[in-house]
Design a protein around this motif. Structure first.
Motif, mmCIF file in Angstrom:
data_model
loop_
_atom_site.group_PDB
_atom_site.id
_atom_site.type_symbol
_atom_site.label_atom_id
_atom_site.label_comp_id
_atom_site.label_asym_id
_atom_site.label_seq_id
_atom_site.Cartn_x
_atom_site.Cartn_y
_atom_site.Cartn_z
ATOM 1 N N ALA A 218 0.817 -1.215 0.000
ATOM 2 C CA ALA A 218 0.000 0.000 0.000
ATOM 3 C C ALA A 218 0.854 1.269 0.000
ATOM 4 N N ALA A 219 2.069 1.183 0.495
ATOM 5 C CA ALA A 219 2.938 2.368 0.613
ATOM 6 C C ALA A 219 3.364 2.885 -0.758
ATOM 7 N N GLN A 220 3.708 4.164 -0.816
ATOM 8 C CA GLN A 220 4.151 4.803 -2.060
ATOM 9 C C GLN A 220 5.663 4.696 -2.258
ATOM 10 N N GLN A 221 6.375 4.344 -1.226
ATOM 11 C CA GLN A 221 7.816 4.143 -1.296
ATOM 12 C C GLN A 221 8.236 3.279 -0.109
ATOM 13 N N PRO A 222 9.453 2.754 -0.107
ATOM 14 C CA PRO A 222 9.882 1.859 0.973
ATOM 15 C C PRO A 222 9.783 2.528 2.337
#
Length: 299
Positions: A218-222
């Motif tokens: 779900a995250a946009q980046q690590p």
């Protein structure tokens, strides 16, 4: 010296009576008188100064050009500098380049095509600048996040598998027997052993000891770029090794149960909270050892 002075004055008729008597008494007077008598009848033509100068210039030989010693050393030093500069530039483009993030550190840098790489703690990358536009290939040890500029095929090689993209954003992690790839934008092709998987936005794949695990992201980046360490079904040993990298510490574990898998997040900027979460999850007690060592004991 005195005789020469008297001779010069006698030739110009400047001797007084006393000097003349002294000069005539000299043993060479008769010889001087004969010479003067014969030369008085000689006639010398007018001197053509312009003709003489032209003759001298026409016969003048070229003077060898002399280079001062200090100039020779200057030329040699300049040549050595240019050669060294050329060798340095060639080495920078031909020899492998290395970027490394130490323990407890993160590092951001750009590749020759302006692709951006963020290295996680205890990770490094090797690549060559030479012919990069046509051969975008690098080797990764550890974990890194990539924002790849559009262009030819872009390859990330690890000891566990290979990731191939054209232009996208993704994260690759290769630690011991664990291989994780997350796609945040575009498409990513993952090769692991004899398996090939195509990931799209929001998809991830993990391999550990040959077993495959898929999950959605779900995250946009690590998470590690936002000071969080994210784990998905990982054993306690792998978890503690990652904590060691992020905080640059040593952890000693005294427990027999190491099979329980952990899924969740730990802070990467607050060691006290991270230790509390680990202690509560695994029923351990944390204490400080010498220097930067942390010891976990069973309760």
């Amino acid at each position: 010296m005195k005789e020469n002075r008297l001779l010069a004055k006698w030739l110009s008729n400047d001797l007084n009576e006393e000097e003349l008597a002294e000069f005539k008494a000299s043993p060479d007077f008769e010889k001087y008188e004969k010479i003067k008598r014969y030369t008085e009848h000689l006639e010398v033509g007018e001197l053509d100064e312009n003709a003489m100068l032209s003759n001298i210039l026409s016969q003048k030989k070229a003077t060898p050009k002399v280079v001062p010693l200090y100039k020779k050393w200057a030329f040699r030093a300049a040549a050595i500098f240019v050669l060294a500069l050329g060798i340095t530039m060639v080495m920078q483009f031909v020899l492998p380049q290395t970027q490394k993030a130490g323990l407890g550190e993160k590092m951001t840098f750009s590749l020759p095509d302006h692709s951006e790489v963020v290295l996680n703690s205890g990770s490094e990358i090797h690549y060559k600048k030479w012919n990069w536009e046509h051969h975008r290939h690098l080797e990764l040890q550890g974990e890194a996040y990539f924002r790849v500029a559009k262009g030819r095929r872009f390859e990330v090689q690890t000891n566990l598998g290979k990731v191939t993209v054209l232009g996208t954003q993704f994260n690759v992690k290769a630690r011991k027997n664990r291989f994780d790839v997350v796609c945040y934008e575009g498409r990513v092709k993952v090769n692991y052993a004899n398996t090939q998987i195509l990931l799209t936005h929001g998809q991830s794949v993990s391999f550990e000891n040959g077993k495959q695990v898929n999950r959605n992201v779900a995250a946009q980046q690590p998470e590690w770029m936002n000071h969080q360490i994210c784990f998905y079904k990982e054993n306690i040993k792998s978890l503690l090794e990652e904590v060691e990298r992020q905080y640059n510490i040593k952890i000693e574990l005294h427990t027999k149960d190491t099979t329980a898998l952990f899924t969740g997040k730990l802070p990467a900027n607050d060691l006290t909270v991270a230790l509390q979460i680990i202690s509560t999850t695994y029923h351990l007690e944390a204490r400080k050892g010498a220097d930067t060592k942390i010891i976990f004991d069973e309760k």
